[in-house]
Each structure stands twice: as structure tokens, then as C-alpha cells.
Design a protein around this motif. Structure first.
Motif, PDB file in Angstrom:
ATOM      1  N   GLY A   1      71.897 102.468  73.270  1.00 37.08           N
ATOM      2  CA  GLY A   1      72.352 103.256  74.410  1.00 37.08           C
ATOM      3  C   GLY A   1      72.335 102.545  75.740  1.00 37.08           C
ATOM      4  O   GLY A   1      72.685 103.140  76.761  1.00 37.08           O
ATOM      5  N   LEU A   2      71.921 101.267  75.783  1.00 36.34           N
ATOM      6  CA  LEU A   2      71.922 100.536  77.043  1.00 36.34           C
ATOM      7  C   LEU A   2      73.326 100.056  77.379  1.00 36.34           C
ATOM      8  O   LEU A   2      74.119  99.737  76.490  1.00 36.34           O
ATOM      9  N   ARG A   3      73.629  99.989  78.640  1.00 37.44           N
ATOM     10  CA  ARG A   3      74.896  99.435  79.093  1.00 37.44           C
ATOM     11  C   ARG A   3      74.735  99.033  80.557  1.00 37.44           C
ATOM     12  O   ARG A   3      73.876  99.516  81.270  1.00 37.44           O
ATOM     13  N   ILE A   4      75.587  98.128  81.020  1.00 34.12           N
ATOM     14  CA  ILE A   4      75.615  97.775  82.427  1.00 34.12           C
ATOM     15  C   ILE A   4      77.062  97.498  82.809  1.00 34.12           C
ATOM     16  O   ILE A   4      77.770  96.769  82.107  1.00 34.12           O
ATOM     17  N   ASP A   5      77.530  98.137  83.886  1.00 31.54           N
ATOM     18  CA  ASP A   5      78.899  97.964  84.343  1.00 31.54           C
ATOM     19  C   ASP A   5      78.895  97.437  85.769  1.00 31.54           C
ATOM     20  O   ASP A   5      77.834  97.046  86.303  1.00 31.54           O
ATOM     21  N   ALA A   6      80.070  97.420  86.398  1.00 30.34           N
ATOM     22  CA  ALA A   6      80.181  96.878  87.758  1.00 30.34           C
ATOM     23  C   ALA A   6      79.307  97.659  88.733  1.00 30.34           C
ATOM     24  O   ALA A   6      78.662  97.074  89.604  1.00 30.34           O
ATOM     25  N   GLY A   7      79.280  98.984  88.573  1.00 36.13           N
ATOM     26  CA  GLY A   7      78.431  99.791  89.445  1.00 36.13           C
ATOM     27  C   GLY A   7      76.960  99.475  89.263  1.00 36.13           C
ATOM     28  O   GLY A   7      76.205  99.417  90.242  1.00 36.13           O
ATOM     29  N   GLY A   8      76.550  99.257  88.008  1.00 36.44           N
ATOM     30  CA  GLY A   8      75.163  98.894  87.751  1.00 36.44           C
ATOM     31  C   GLY A   8      74.804  97.554  88.352  1.00 36.44           C
ATOM     32  O   GLY A   8      73.706  97.385  88.905  1.00 36.44           O
ATOM     33  N   LEU A   9      75.715  96.597  88.281  1.00 33.68           N
ATOM     34  CA  LEU A   9      75.468  95.283  88.874  1.00 33.68           C
ATOM     35  C   LEU A   9      75.328  95.384  90.386  1.00 33.68           C
ATOM     36  O   LEU A   9      74.457  94.731  90.995  1.00 33.68           O
ATOM     37  N   LEU A  10      76.162  96.194  91.024  1.00 35.88           N
ATOM     38  CA  LEU A  10      76.058  96.376  92.477  1.00 35.88           C
ATOM     39  C   LEU A  10      74.722  97.016  92.848  1.00 35.88           C
ATOM     40  O   LEU A  10      74.090  96.635  93.839  1.00 35.88           O
ATOM     41  N   THR A  11      74.298  97.987  92.045  1.00 34.78           N
ATOM     42  CA  THR A  11      72.985  98.610  92.290  1.00 34.78           C
ATOM     43  C   THR A  11      71.876  97.580  92.168  1.00 34.78           C
ATOM     44  O   THR A  11      70.942  97.550  92.976  1.00 34.78           O
ATOM     45  N   LEU A  12      71.988  96.717  91.165  1.00 33.53           N
ATOM     46  CA  LEU A  12      70.960  95.698  90.944  1.00 33.53           C
ATOM     47  C   LEU A  12      70.892  94.722  92.116  1.00 33.53           C
ATOM     48  O   LEU A  12      69.805  94.241  92.465  1.00 33.53           O
ATOM     49  N   LEU A  13      72.025  94.456  92.755  1.00 32.35           N
ATOM     50  CA  LEU A  13      72.071  93.495  93.855  1.00 32.35           C
ATOM     51  C   LEU A  13      71.267  93.967  95.067  1.00 32.35           C
ATOM     52  O   LEU A  13      70.702  93.154  95.798  1.00 32.35           O
ATOM     53  N   TRP A  14      71.217  95.304  95.306  1.00 30.48           N
ATOM     54  CA  TRP A  14      70.390  95.773  96.419  1.00 30.48           C
ATOM     55  C   TRP A  14      69.006  96.238  95.965  1.00 30.48           C
ATOM     56  O   TRP A  14      68.045  96.196  96.734  1.00 30.48           O
TER      57      TRP A  14
END
Length: 280
Positions: free
Chosen positions: A131-144
Motif C-alpha cells: 500500500g505504499l506509494r509516492i507521487d509528485a505531491g509526496g515528493l514536494l511535501t518531503l522537500l519541505w
């Protein structure tokens, strides 16, 4: 300032490489990661209460948030205490820009080892849970989220470490921290706990780091089981920002006071106390 950053970064890389060659240090860093992997394994097919969502998939990102928090709070504090005991801080104080370079170096070293600890959980953990996933929105969240996590925890860890001159006394801090983890929704959803525990858990950064990491690695459908039914990014940013301001306000004051008290006689007295306690 640039020279201080360069020297601090160089010192941090040296400490980082030294840690990678020290079996005892590596065990101290990676033991929690191995423990988390064992916990994920035994969760098996368990689900978040009242849902069909995997409890392991919820716990893995939460655990990553906890590891980041512990790297800043506990590891940074332990470094300060040990280096204060053996005279490392006194030597740093005696060199130009020594304290600033020391702190920058510890940020680099602790940050690097924390990242390795996270990878040790994340890489095999993806094979243990679904059930894990990471998309563009998740990457942007990770950046901040990651830089804010560092700023919200490392200064606090430095402030905590400056309060102790004996590594044995640090055990007094560990028990409350583990209690905070227990009510931060890391291993069990906060929404399933009593309201007064929910209020306490949300007042500390560990809950918000876990929530932020869940928003990075889990589908949006998982947000329905969170408090408020959403990932609450604005609140996450706000609470972690407040803790960052608190840490950045307290740490310089406490560290300057600690540095003023450091002297050759103080280091010798601490060594004498340690030798006396070992001889008993």
C-alpha cells in the motif's frame, strides 16, 4: 561565516566516516531500525481498527518520522553530553569559531546517519507491507518536511544535551520520550485513543512528523482515518515551525551558558567522578 560552514561540514564528514567504521556506534544507530523491521514483520495482515487499511503500511512512514525526530532529539543530545565529558567541547571552544563549527559538524554527521537509518527501514520495509506509494505531491511535501524536521528537532536536542554533564543522567530523559512516542500515533492510530491523550500527543513534534511522512508515502484514502480526516499539512507546518522557533531560541542561550562553564578543571572533575563511580 562561509569558512565556519566549510570547516563544520568537513568536520561532520570526518565524524560521519568515523561512525561508519565503529561497530558500537553503528549498533546504536541501527538497532532501532532493526527493531522497527521486526515489529512490521509481526504486524502481518493487521489492519487499522475499523478499516481495511494495512496497519503496517501506516506504521512504516510513521516510524520514519520517529527516526528523524530521534536523530535530532536523542542523538544530538547524547553527542553533546559525551563530548562535554571527554573534553571535546572544551577543545572546540578554544579554537576560532569552534563551537559553531562543532554544531555544524554534528548536524552533518547526525543528519547523514539518520538518513542511513531511514533507508534501512524503508527499503526492506517496502517488501514487508503493501500500500505504499509516492507521487509528485509526496515528493514536494518531503522537500519541505525534511528540512523543517531537522530545524524542529536538532536545536531541541542540542538544548536538552546542554542541560546534562553526565551521560548517566540522560536516562531520565529517555523514559518521557518513549512515553511521547506511545501517544504519538506511531504504532497505533491516535484517533483510537482518549481525547485527552490525543491533545497531549498533538502538542509534540513526533506526531506531526509521523503524520507528514504518512502523507508522503500513503494514498490520500488513508487520510480518512487521521484526526480531522485529512493530512493537515498547514497544521503540520505550523506546529513544527513553532518547535523550530522554540529550539532556535533556547539552544543558543543554553549552549553559550554551557560553553562559559567549560574549563579544564570542570572536565577533570567529571572524569574523577566517572572513575570513582567505576571503582565502586
Amino acid at each position: 561565516m562561509i569558512e565556519t560552514l566549510r570547516l563544520g561540514a568537513a568536520r561532520g564528514l570526518i565524524d560521519f566516516r568515523h561512525t561508519l567504521t565503529n561497530a558500537l556506534d553503528l549498533w546504536g544507530y541501527f538497532f532501532p531500525s532493526f527493531g522497527l523491521l521486526i515489529t512490521l514483520f509481526f504486524m502481518g495482515d493487521a489492519h487499522v481498527p475499523g478499516t481495511t487499511f494495512s496497519l503496517g503500511a501506516s506504521t512504516l512512514p510513521s516510524s520514519i518520522g520517529m527516526l528523524v525526530a530521534f536523530g535530532g532529539l536523542i542523538t544530538m543530545a547524547q553527542y553533546l553530553i559525551v563530548d562535554r565529558e571527554d573534553g571535546t567541547l572544551l577543545r572546540a571552544k578554544a579554537t576560532p569559531h569552534g563551537m559553531n563549527g562543532y554544531l555544524i559538524g554534528k548536524v552533518v554527521a547526525v543528519g547523514g546517519m539518520t538518513l542511513l537509518s531511514v533507508l534501512i527501514v524503508l527499503v526492506p520495509g517496502t517488501f514487508l507491507v503493501d500500500g505504499l506509494r509516492i507521487d509528485a505531491g509526496g515528493l514536494l511535501t518531503l522537500l519541505w518536511l525534511l528540512p523543517l524536521a531537522v530545524v524542529a528537532t536538532l536545536p531541541l536536542g542540542a538544548a536538552i544535551g546542554s542541560l546534562f554533564d553526565n551521560s548517566r543522567a540522560f536516562g531520565l530523559v529517555m523514559l518521557p520520550l518513549f512515553g511521547i512516542v506511545a501517544i504519538s500515533g506511531i504504532f497505533y492510530p491516535l484517533g483510537a485513543m482518549p481525547g485527552w491523550l490525543q491533545a497531549i500527543g498533538q502538542s509534540f513534534p513526533i506526531y506531526w512528523l509521523g503524520l507528514g511522512m504518512r502523507s508522503v508515502f500513503l494514498p490520500d484514502a488513508y487520510a480518512s482515518v487521521e484526526l480531522g480526516g485529512s493530512w493537515r499539512h498547514l497544521e503540520t507546518f505550523g506546529v513544527l515551525g513553532l518547535w523550530a522557533v522554540l529550539g532556535l531560541t533556547l539552544a543558543p542561550v543554553l549552549l553559550r551558558r554551557m560553553a562559559r562553564r567549560e574549563s579544564g578543571s570542570a572536565v577533570a572533575a567529571r572524569r574523577e567522578r566517572i572513575m570513582s563511580s567505576m571503582a565502586r
